[in-house]
Design an enzyme around this catalytic site. Structure first.
Site, PDB file in Angstrom:
ATOM      1  N   GLY A  40       0.819  -1.210   0.000  1.00 11.70           N
ATOM      2  CA  GLY A  40       0.000   0.000   0.000  1.00 11.70           C
ATOM      3  C   GLY A  40       0.847   1.252   0.000  1.00 11.70           C
ATOM      4  O   GLY A  40       2.052   1.203  -0.250  1.00 11.70           O
ATOM      5  N   ASN A  41       0.207   2.377   0.263  1.00 10.70           N
ATOM      6  CA  ASN A  41       0.925   3.646   0.320  1.00 10.70           C
ATOM      7  C   ASN A  41       0.269   4.558   1.358  1.00 10.70           C
ATOM      8  O   ASN A  41      -0.760   4.226   1.919  1.00 10.70           O
ATOM      9  CB  ASN A  41       0.978   4.295  -1.069  1.00 10.70           C
ATOM     10  CG  ASN A  41      -0.400   4.593  -1.600  1.00 10.70           C
ATOM     11  OD1 ASN A  41      -1.085   5.476  -1.093  1.00 10.70           O
ATOM     12  ND2 ASN A  41      -0.839   3.841  -2.608  1.00 10.70           N
TER      13      ASN A  41
END
Ligand code: C5P
Length: 226
Positions: free
Chosen positions: A29-30
């Site tokens: 993810g980020n």
């Protein structure tokens, strides 16, 4: 009072960051908070637009006046945008889309085995923004398409190249590094337009930046439609 200059217009905005499953409990993810996309949704609704917000893993209250569609992965986001873009006067991609996803997501939680860990094999995700432009061209639609980009250096040159590569009408380029943009309350940007315009938006609340972006979109919408 705010001018209802988006009344009768339908806008679709993506926000947040995608999660690409590794196994049932893990993902790639980020750090995108979704705040800029939510600010765009709130301000568009305040200006009279019919707003659909496609939210990827955002932990914020639904913006007033927007219909919210929730997604998680890049493929889900891509499918949601493909469904929502029809009939939209403007589409804005603020979501941070993972460039790659694991080829397969393990059916059960990956365990330590004592041996060397297995590598995670990746495959490229679709470029959703570029795909929206292709769809618009194929259908001959009058639709304004806006991308966002984070650049650490040579903001204008890199932004221009990205604008051309994606084929969108406006690219909102944030200078990042030094803790700016991701997860912060304020934002700053340079907007590059395919018609050559360059507009600097000074540091300020994400709402103010959103309103400036809508000003630029409104200038480019076909007059008198609807
Ligand atoms: O190429 P880059 O990721 O810097 O471009 C950022 C812009 O492209 C953002 O508007 C983002 O939402 C969009 N994007 C996309 N699909 C991807 C990667 C980025 O729509 N796979």
């Amino acid at each position: 009072a705010v001018a209802p200059d988006l009344a009768g217009r339908r806008v679709v905005i993506s926000a947040g960051g995608t999660r690409e499953a590794i196994d049932p409990v893990r993902f790639i993810g980020n750090h995108s908070s979704g705040r800029q996309g939510y600010a765009l949704a709130r301000t568009a609704a305040a200006r009279g637009a019919d707003v659909t917000l496609v939210a990827a893993n955002v932990d914020l209250p639904d913006p007033a006046g927007a219909r919210v569609v929730r997604v998680s992965s890049a493929v889900e986001l891509s499918e949601a945008m493909a469904a929502e873009r029809a009939g939209a006067d403007a589409v804005v991609m603020t979501a941070a889309v993972a460039d790659f996803r694991p080829v397969t997501s393990a059916a059960s939680k990956i365990k330590k085995s004592g041996a060397a860990p297995a590598p995670i094999e990746l495959v490229e995700n679709p470029d959703i923004l570029a795909g929206l432009v292709v769809d618009r061209e194929r259908e001959g639609l009058e639709q304004t398409i806006v991308g966002f980009a984070a650049e650490t250096d040579d903001v204008i040159a890199n932004g221009r190249a990205k604008l051309a590569r994606k084929g969108c009408d406006l690219l909102v380029v944030n200078q990042v590094g030094g803790g700016r943009a991701f997860g912060t309350e304020d934002n700053q940007a340079t907007v590059l337009a395919s018609d050559g315009a360059v507009v600097d938006i000074p540091t300020g609340p994400k709402e103010a930046l959103a309103d400036r972006v809508w000003d630029l979109v409104v200038e480019r919408l076909p007059r008198g439609a609807r």
